[in-house]
Design a protein around this motif. Structure first.
Motif, PDB file in Angstrom:
ATOM      1  N   ARG A  21     -39.096  24.957  25.055  1.00  0.00           N
ATOM      2  CA  ARG A  21     -40.092  24.933  26.136  1.00  0.00           C
ATOM      3  C   ARG A  21     -39.446  24.601  27.481  1.00  0.00           C
ATOM      4  O   ARG A  21     -39.813  25.165  28.508  1.00  0.00           O
ATOM      5  CB  ARG A  21     -41.187  23.919  25.789  1.00  0.00           C
ATOM      6  N   ALA A  22     -38.484  23.692  27.453  1.00  0.00           N
ATOM      7  CA  ALA A  22     -37.768  23.360  28.695  1.00  0.00           C
ATOM      8  C   ALA A  22     -36.976  24.563  29.183  1.00  0.00           C
ATOM      9  O   ALA A  22     -36.936  24.854  30.398  1.00  0.00           O
ATOM     10  CB  ALA A  22     -36.838  22.171  28.461  1.00  0.00           C
ATOM     11  N   ASP A  72     -39.278  27.052  30.940  1.00  0.00           N
ATOM     12  CA  ASP A  72     -39.620  26.631  32.302  1.00  0.00           C
ATOM     13  C   ASP A  72     -38.452  26.853  33.264  1.00  0.00           C
ATOM     14  O   ASP A  72     -38.637  27.350  34.381  1.00  0.00           O
ATOM     15  CB  ASP A  72     -40.007  25.151  32.306  1.00  0.00           C
ATOM     16  N   ALA A 106     -37.537  30.597  33.844  1.00  0.00           N
ATOM     17  CA  ALA A 106     -38.544  31.212  34.719  1.00  0.00           C
ATOM     18  C   ALA A 106     -38.380  30.741  36.160  1.00  0.00           C
ATOM     19  O   ALA A 106     -38.515  31.531  37.099  1.00  0.00           O
ATOM     20  CB  ALA A 106     -39.946  30.888  34.206  1.00  0.00           C
ATOM     21  N   ALA A 107     -38.086  29.452  36.354  1.00  0.00           N
ATOM     22  CA  ALA A 107     -38.010  28.894  37.704  1.00  0.00           C
ATOM     23  C   ALA A 107     -36.682  29.179  38.393  1.00  0.00           C
ATOM     24  O   ALA A 107     -36.645  29.544  39.578  1.00  0.00           O
ATOM     25  CB  ALA A 107     -38.244  27.382  37.649  1.00  0.00           C
ATOM     26  N   THR A 146     -29.349  28.719  35.084  1.00  0.00           N
ATOM     27  CA  THR A 146     -29.731  27.581  34.245  1.00  0.00           C
ATOM     28  C   THR A 146     -28.586  27.211  33.303  1.00  0.00           C
ATOM     29  O   THR A 146     -27.991  28.079  32.674  1.00  0.00           O
ATOM     30  CB  THR A 146     -30.987  27.914  33.416  1.00  0.00           C
ATOM     31  N   ARG A 163     -33.843  17.985  31.704  1.00  0.00           N
ATOM     32  CA  ARG A 163     -35.295  18.213  31.788  1.00  0.00           C
ATOM     33  C   ARG A 163     -36.050  17.389  30.742  1.00  0.00           C
ATOM     34  O   ARG A 163     -37.167  16.918  31.013  1.00  0.00           O
ATOM     35  CB  ARG A 163     -35.565  19.708  31.581  1.00  0.00           C
ATOM     36  N   ALA A 215     -47.883  29.723  31.039  1.00  0.00           N
ATOM     37  CA  ALA A 215     -46.642  29.734  30.242  1.00  0.00           C
ATOM     38  C   ALA A 215     -46.345  31.129  29.724  1.00  0.00           C
ATOM     39  O   ALA A 215     -45.195  31.590  29.764  1.00  0.00           O
ATOM     40  CB  ALA A 215     -46.747  28.749  29.080  1.00  0.00           C
ATOM     41  N   ARG A 244     -45.213  33.301  32.624  1.00  0.00           N
ATOM     42  CA  ARG A 244     -43.836  32.967  33.006  1.00  0.00           C
ATOM     43  C   ARG A 244     -42.835  33.584  32.034  1.00  0.00           C
ATOM     44  O   ARG A 244     -41.816  34.133  32.445  1.00  0.00           O
ATOM     45  CB  ARG A 244     -43.642  31.444  33.050  1.00  0.00           C
ATOM     46  N   TYR A 245     -43.130  33.468  30.755  1.00  0.00           N
ATOM     47  CA  TYR A 245     -42.228  34.012  29.741  1.00  0.00           C
ATOM     48  C   TYR A 245     -42.109  35.528  29.890  1.00  0.00           C
ATOM     49  O   TYR A 245     -41.011  36.090  29.872  1.00  0.00           O
ATOM     50  CB  TYR A 245     -42.737  33.676  28.339  1.00  0.00           C
TER      51      TYR A 245
END
Length: 202
Positions: free
Chosen positions: A18-19, A22, A25-26, A32, A40, A103, A106-107
């Motif tokens: 999940r982190a 996020d 996506a960001a 990343t 995170r 969510a 975003r995915y």
């Protein structure tokens, strides 16, 4: 004790996934790092590496996890498609699921914006193609079954029809999320599937 440890390890794995979603996506996949993911959720980088050896491994597991999650959610309301109408209904429901939550949106957008031609994504693409609950597999398996049953013409090129349907479906969803579609998503998917599938019906 062993059972609880296994459960805790699975919870940690899900937190990492999940982190990663996020952050991918960001910040974007390339920007990343494992350190970002660990920070995170307040883990060490080593703890992240214990679950996922490489960043492509992490991305692949994220794809598998989200695909399975979507499929389970759709499956509770809609069975595996066995007819042409069922196939259309399945992908309308799946599109609604994708657009329903931040969510999921975003995915979806994260996946659309990856640099897929890059060689580093080849292992990920191979794994995605093996996910039997993914969109391509659902369409291809359904069409092959219907072709064997005589619902589709004997000369139907299932691979081409599958590509056209899924790519059209993905494009419509992306335009809907971006508020650029201009028409109802359900209507657009139903019309698109109807036109393509009618062209190969026996």
């Amino acid at each position: 004790m062993a059972r609880r440890t296994k459960a805790e390890a699975e919870q940690t794995r899900l937190k990492i996934l999940r982190a990663a979603l996020d952050l991918f996506a960001a910040k974007g996949y390339d920007r990343t790092t494992f350190e970002d993911v660990a920070r995170r959720i307040r883990l060490t980088k080593g703890a992240v590496y214990w679950h996922f050896k490489t960043k492509p491994d992490l991305l692949t597991e994220l794809v598998s996890y989200m695909t399975q999650l979507h499929t389970e959610q759709v499956g509770r309301a809609l069975p595996h498609p066995e007819t042409l109408d069922g196939l259309t209904a399945h992908f309308v429901a799946r599109a609604k699921l994708i657009t329903a939550t931040p969510a999921n949106r975003r995915y979806f957008l994260m996946m659309r914006h990856l640099d897929w031609p890059s060689a580093k994504f080849e292992p990920v693409k191979r794994r995605i193609r093996q996910v039997t609950t993914g969109p391509f597999a659902i369409v291809e398996n359904t069409l092959n079954a219907l072709k064997r049953e005589g619902v589709l013409r004997a000369d139907t090129d299932v691979a081409t029809v599958t590509s056209v349907l899924v790519v059209m479906w993905l494009g419509l969803i992306e335009h809907d999320i971006s508020k650029c579609l201009g028409v109802g998503l359900t209507h657009a998917i139903e019309m698109g599937f109807h036109v393509v599938l009618n062209s190969v019906k026996a």
